[in-house]
Design a protein around this motif. Sequence first.
Motif, PDB file in Angstrom:
ATOM      1  N   ASP A 188      -3.653   5.756  -3.179  1.00 14.24           N
ATOM      2  CA  ASP A 188      -3.713   4.318  -2.896  1.00 14.24           C
ATOM      3  C   ASP A 188      -5.099   3.766  -3.236  1.00 14.24           C
ATOM      4  OD1 ASP A 188      -3.313   1.713  -1.545  1.00 14.24           O
ATOM      5  OD2 ASP A 188      -4.528   2.601   0.043  1.00 14.24           O
TER       6      ASP A 188
ATOM      7  N   PRO B  64       2.975  -2.734   4.834  1.00  9.37           N
ATOM      8  CA  PRO B  64       1.520  -2.904   4.984  1.00  9.37           C
ATOM      9  C   PRO B  64       1.117  -3.409   6.363  1.00  9.37           C
ATOM     10  CG  PRO B  64       2.443  -4.639   3.605  1.00  9.37           C
ATOM     11  CD  PRO B  64       3.530  -3.627   3.813  1.00  9.37           C
TER      12      PRO B  64
ATOM     13  N   LYS C  75      -2.914  -2.883   6.696  1.00  8.79           N
ATOM     14  CA  LYS C  75      -3.574  -3.057   5.410  1.00  8.79           C
ATOM     15  C   LYS C  75      -3.563  -4.526   5.018  1.00  8.79           C
ATOM     16  CE  LYS C  75      -4.359   1.304   4.811  1.00  8.79           C
ATOM     17  NZ  LYS C  75      -5.749   1.817   4.921  1.00  8.79           N
TER      18      LYS C  75
ATOM     19  N   TYR D   7       4.930   3.104  -1.811  1.00  7.21           N
ATOM     20  CA  TYR D   7       3.656   2.787  -1.159  1.00  7.21           C
ATOM     21  C   TYR D   7       2.743   1.986  -2.089  1.00  7.21           C
ATOM     22  CZ  TYR D   7      -0.193   3.421   2.125  1.00  7.21           C
ATOM     23  OH  TYR D   7      -1.190   3.200   3.043  1.00  7.21           O
TER      24      TYR D   7
ATOM     25  N   VAL E 112       2.007  -1.535  -0.540  1.00  6.41           N
ATOM     26  CA  VAL E 112       0.689  -1.576   0.101  1.00  6.41           C
ATOM     27  C   VAL E 112      -0.426  -1.830  -0.910  1.00  6.41           C
ATOM     28  CG1 VAL E 112      -0.997  -0.274   1.451  1.00  6.41           C
ATOM     29  CG2 VAL E 112       1.440  -0.091   1.982  1.00  6.41           C
TER      30      VAL E 112
ATOM     31  N   ARG F 224      -2.420  -5.477  -1.303  1.00  4.51           N
ATOM     32  CA  ARG F 224      -3.778  -5.643  -0.776  1.00  4.51           C
ATOM     33  C   ARG F 224      -4.795  -5.942  -1.867  1.00  4.51           C
ATOM     34  NH1 ARG F 224      -7.412  -1.251  -0.513  1.00  4.51           N
ATOM     35  NH2 ARG F 224      -6.637   0.756  -1.284  1.00  4.51           N
TER      36      ARG F 224
END
Length: 333
Positions: free
Chosen positions: A22, A197, A202, A286, A290, A294
Amino acid sequence: MGVAIAIVVVGVIAGLLLKGIDRKLAAFMQSRIGPPIAQPLYDILKLMQKQTIIPSTAVRWLFTGAPVVALVSGIVLLLYISLSYVCYITGIHSAIQGDLIVVIYLILIPSICIISGAFASGSPYASIGAQREMVILMSTELPIAVVVVSIAWHVADSMYNPFALNSLFEYTLWNHAGAFGILGGILLLLAMILVLPAEMSKVPFDQAEAETEIAEGVLVEYSGKLLAFLLLTDAVKALSLSSLIVILFFPYTFANLFGLSFSIGGYSISPLVEVAFFLVKIIIVYSVGVTALRVIMARLKISQVAKLFLFAVSAISIIGMVLIMLDPKMKMI
């Protein structure tokens, strides 16, 4: 017992590497080099060697116990989901089929522990973070519950146990739904992608930590091993929630999609291929839910988050549920 221990070890490492991927992917999107993928693992090893400082104003037993309970509950959630999947791909009959209602409860426990530990620290920054975490927790539970009930409603039209995780492997939404059902499934998937998230705190839903506002909020007073336990909980929860989304919406196995099996020296390695394929799907979910979000968005206000999930995301999930209920093709099954 040996299988459970192996799942825990592999799951914890996979969760930490998922966090590393990530961070690396986010750096790539922002034209940065970023830290090594194994950096979260290095952070945990370093924190385990650091001194743990407990504030004099803290309720000691609750402050120190909350991270331990959070980690244990996260590991139980991981085991609960993983054992169901392992039994399915290996064909082993097990009494552990997984239950979506239990999964929802297990998702709640780490957040409740973090909130309790933050309030017990006696820090005003942690208290503000805990209050924000409570708002996010209450706001996201309705969409999660609606998604789970909707998927169970879909499975209930078949001969399978509607709330068992194993049923989702056998009875996939996209294979049995008509136009209404597919549209409803897309809306439910969108709702879960937005919840992910928020559950992981996040950006744009990191109000409980918000480094520039409340100096890490719920984590501000934690250090050493206790902070390592919370970071491990975060990694395990990230893997578990992503796994849940994969099981709900993309439970296809490599064998089902391509009809291939693999063996070396007469020994089947198909289960290992299936696990690798499952991890690839987790990384994709993910990264979309996420990492990408972000990178392209800034932090929202806590009031905006509450309105977003209580009204917009809840409405999206409810509309998705209604479309699945109205789908004529699924009623004929």
